[in-house]
Design an enzyme around this catalytic site. Structure first.
Site, mmCIF file in Angstrom:
data_model
loop_
_atom_site.group_PDB
_atom_site.id
_atom_site.type_symbol
_atom_site.label_atom_id
_atom_site.label_comp_id
_atom_site.label_asym_id
_atom_site.label_seq_id
_atom_site.Cartn_x
_atom_site.Cartn_y
_atom_site.Cartn_z
ATOM 1 N N HIS A 161 -5.488 -3.882 0.178
ATOM 2 C CA HIS A 161 -4.148 -3.646 -0.358
ATOM 3 C C HIS A 161 -3.211 -3.074 0.699
ATOM 4 O O HIS A 161 -2.050 -3.461 0.795
ATOM 5 C CB HIS A 161 -4.217 -2.674 -1.540
ATOM 6 C CG HIS A 161 -2.863 -2.299 -2.073
ATOM 7 N ND1 HIS A 161 -2.131 -1.257 -1.556
ATOM 8 C CD2 HIS A 161 -2.088 -2.858 -3.031
ATOM 9 C CE1 HIS A 161 -0.973 -1.168 -2.194
ATOM 10 N NE2 HIS A 161 -0.926 -2.134 -3.090
ATOM 11 N N CYS A 162 -3.716 -2.170 1.531
ATOM 12 C CA CYS A 162 -2.827 -1.349 2.345
ATOM 13 C C CYS A 162 -2.109 -2.112 3.460
ATOM 14 O O CYS A 162 -0.879 -2.149 3.500
ATOM 15 C CB CYS A 162 -3.611 -0.181 2.935
ATOM 16 S SG CYS A 162 -4.177 0.997 1.682
ATOM 17 N N ILE A 163 -2.862 -2.708 4.380
ATOM 18 C CA ILE A 163 -2.244 -3.249 5.586
ATOM 19 C C ILE A 163 -1.354 -4.468 5.303
ATOM 20 O O ILE A 163 -0.237 -4.549 5.815
ATOM 21 C CB ILE A 163 -3.315 -3.594 6.645
ATOM 22 C CG1 ILE A 163 -4.143 -2.348 6.963
ATOM 23 C CG2 ILE A 163 -2.653 -4.112 7.913
ATOM 24 C CD1 ILE A 163 -3.339 -1.179 7.451
ATOM 25 N N VAL B 242 0.199 -5.198 2.599
ATOM 26 C CA VAL B 242 1.205 -4.962 1.552
ATOM 27 C C VAL B 242 2.106 -3.773 1.842
ATOM 28 O O VAL B 242 3.342 -3.881 1.804
ATOM 29 C CB VAL B 242 0.512 -4.757 0.180
ATOM 30 C CG1 VAL B 242 1.541 -4.424 -0.907
ATOM 31 C CG2 VAL B 242 -0.277 -6.012 -0.207
ATOM 32 N N ASP B 243 1.530 -2.627 2.160
ATOM 33 C CA ASP B 243 2.310 -1.393 2.225
ATOM 34 C C ASP B 243 3.470 -1.425 3.218
ATOM 35 O O ASP B 243 4.565 -0.937 2.901
ATOM 36 C CB ASP B 243 1.392 -0.208 2.545
ATOM 37 C CG ASP B 243 0.424 0.089 1.407
ATOM 38 O OD1 ASP B 243 0.546 -0.568 0.355
ATOM 39 O OD2 ASP B 243 -0.448 0.949 1.572
#
Length: 415
Positions: A255-257, A259-260
């Site tokens: 999710h993090c890289i 999307v964020d």
């Protein structure tokens, strides 16, 4: 307390809160999750069935009934914040959860948002929705933001021993949230406001995003220059200061890289100019699956084989090693491109029993040795510890190693 969102963020939080003696209820809109948890069946990598059994024995319960919120003195929102089809922030889950809280909000309650989002969300989106209850933030209830820092599958750092950043709508809100997390997290890091806490999360992941893009781009031109980038990275990493090691790969996942950083870019664009570092990093990292496919083509071509009709076995289709999480895995665009070129595709992954590309099932290999012996190309996408890499090196006809874990040779190429 109630945890809203029973996924990879909410469940570890609930686990530690239960262990600290808090009575915890989990609220979700997915009946399948509630049923599984109530039956003692975990679907989270970092939560075993034994962990869940202990939680249930100590008062944890999962429910679809939002009225539990009215009886909660602390509510933590841990719902997904993906991107929509146009790569814009999708806060529909946050809005839905916050409205549910507002319908059931009691005076004196602490409400904390943990979902990753753009700076200002807690104050500009969550607070007005919560105040439709007739209660005022900072006076009648406490409001804070504390970014999740869950790293699925990390054996060293879990929720308890990873420092927790907390920002409150007011200093009193911050102090209330700090005291809450301090009951089961070793170090709490208070900051001056919710925007600083929101920005901290985006800064962490943008830093990783940009540096991964840097080594990914270097991997492309180092190949053409005949330079072993993997060796150069290890040499650079011997410097005890001023350098942090990042490794190239077939793309970014989780999710993090992927999307964020888009949440931060979205915020900057609202000011009227682009966030060029993030957008360039996004472009480079999204290009990597295509580059991997081009390298497969080149490898086959050197041995007078076309991709069309070639047997390609993909090793590891999750986004990181030794977990079952497939969110935003780069294996998907790689597989999609190989199928479009006519490859006969299969996969091997000890954590994934069934896998499909745009609805088309991909055959699963049960015998790894047989799979690599029969494949024209073995494509190592994820270095699961369960893989016998010595066997892969010894028996595969051709290998493209995207993780730099195999020794290069006549039949093995590294990205």
């Amino acid at each position: 307390m109630t945890v809203i969102g029973l996924g990879y963020v909410g469940m570890p939080l609930a686990k530690e809160a239960v262990a600290a003696g808090l009575r915890v209820v989990g609220l979700d809109v997915d009946p399948a999750k509630v049923d599984a948890l109530s039956a003692g069946q975990s679907y989270i990598d970092d939560l075993t069935d034994a962990d869940l059994e202990h939680m249930l024995a100590n008062g944890f319960s999962a429910t679809l009934d939002e009225t539990v919120l009215a009886r909660s003195n602390t509510i933590v929102i841990c719902v997904p914040t993906p991107l929509d089809d146009d790569h814009r922030p999708d806060l529909s889950a946050v809005e839905g959860a916050t409205k549910a809280v507002a319908r059931n909000l009691s005076k004196g309650t602490l409400v904390v948002l943990e979902s990753t989002t753009w700076p200002g969300t807690t104050d500009e989106l969550a607070r007005p929705l919560l105040e439709t209850s007739g209660l005022k933030a900072g006076e009648d209830f406490h409001l804070a933001f504390s970014p999740e820092r869950i790293d699925p599958g990390n054996p060293k750092f879990g929720l308890r021993n990873t420092p927790k950043v907390v920002g409150g709508y007011t200093p009193t809100c911050r102090d209330r949230a700090t005291a809450f997390y301090g009951r089961f997290i070793e170090q709490v890091v208070p900051v001056s406001g919710t925007r600083e806490a929101e920005m901290a999360k985006l800064l962490e992941n943008t830093y990783r995003h940009v540096n991964i893009a840097l080594v990914n781009e270097m991997a492309i031109f180092c190949d053409e220059l005949g330079i072993d980038l993997w060796e150069a990275i290890e040499a650079a990493a011997t410097k005890p200061f001023g350098f942090h090691k990042f490794l190239p790969g077939p793309g970014v996942g989780g999710h993090c890289i992927p999307v964020d950083p888009s949440y931060l870019s979205y915020t900057v664009r609202k000011l009227g100019y682009p966030f060029r570092f993030v957008e360039l990093a996004q472009e480079i990292n999204e290009r990597m699956p295509s580059y991997v496919v081009a390298r497969v083509q080149r490898l086959l071509n050197r041995h007078k084989k076309p991709v069309n009709g070639a047997k390609v076995v993909m090793l590891g289709v999750t986004y990181k090693p030794d977990i079952a999480d497939e969110r935003e895995t780069p294996a998907l665009p790689v597989a999609r491109a190989l199928l479009e070129l006519g490859a006969e595709l299969s996969f091997a992954d000890p954590y994934v029993k069934e896998w499909a590309v745009d609805g088309t099932p991909v055959p699963r290999e049960e015998d790894l040795a047989e799979a690599v012996i029969n494949a024209d190309v073995t494509l190592l996408l994820q270095q699961h510890a369960a893989f016998d890499l010595d066997m892969v090196e010894a028996k595969a006809k051709l290998v493209l190693d995207t993780r730099g874990v195999l020794a290069e040779g006549e039949r093995v190429e590294r990205l």
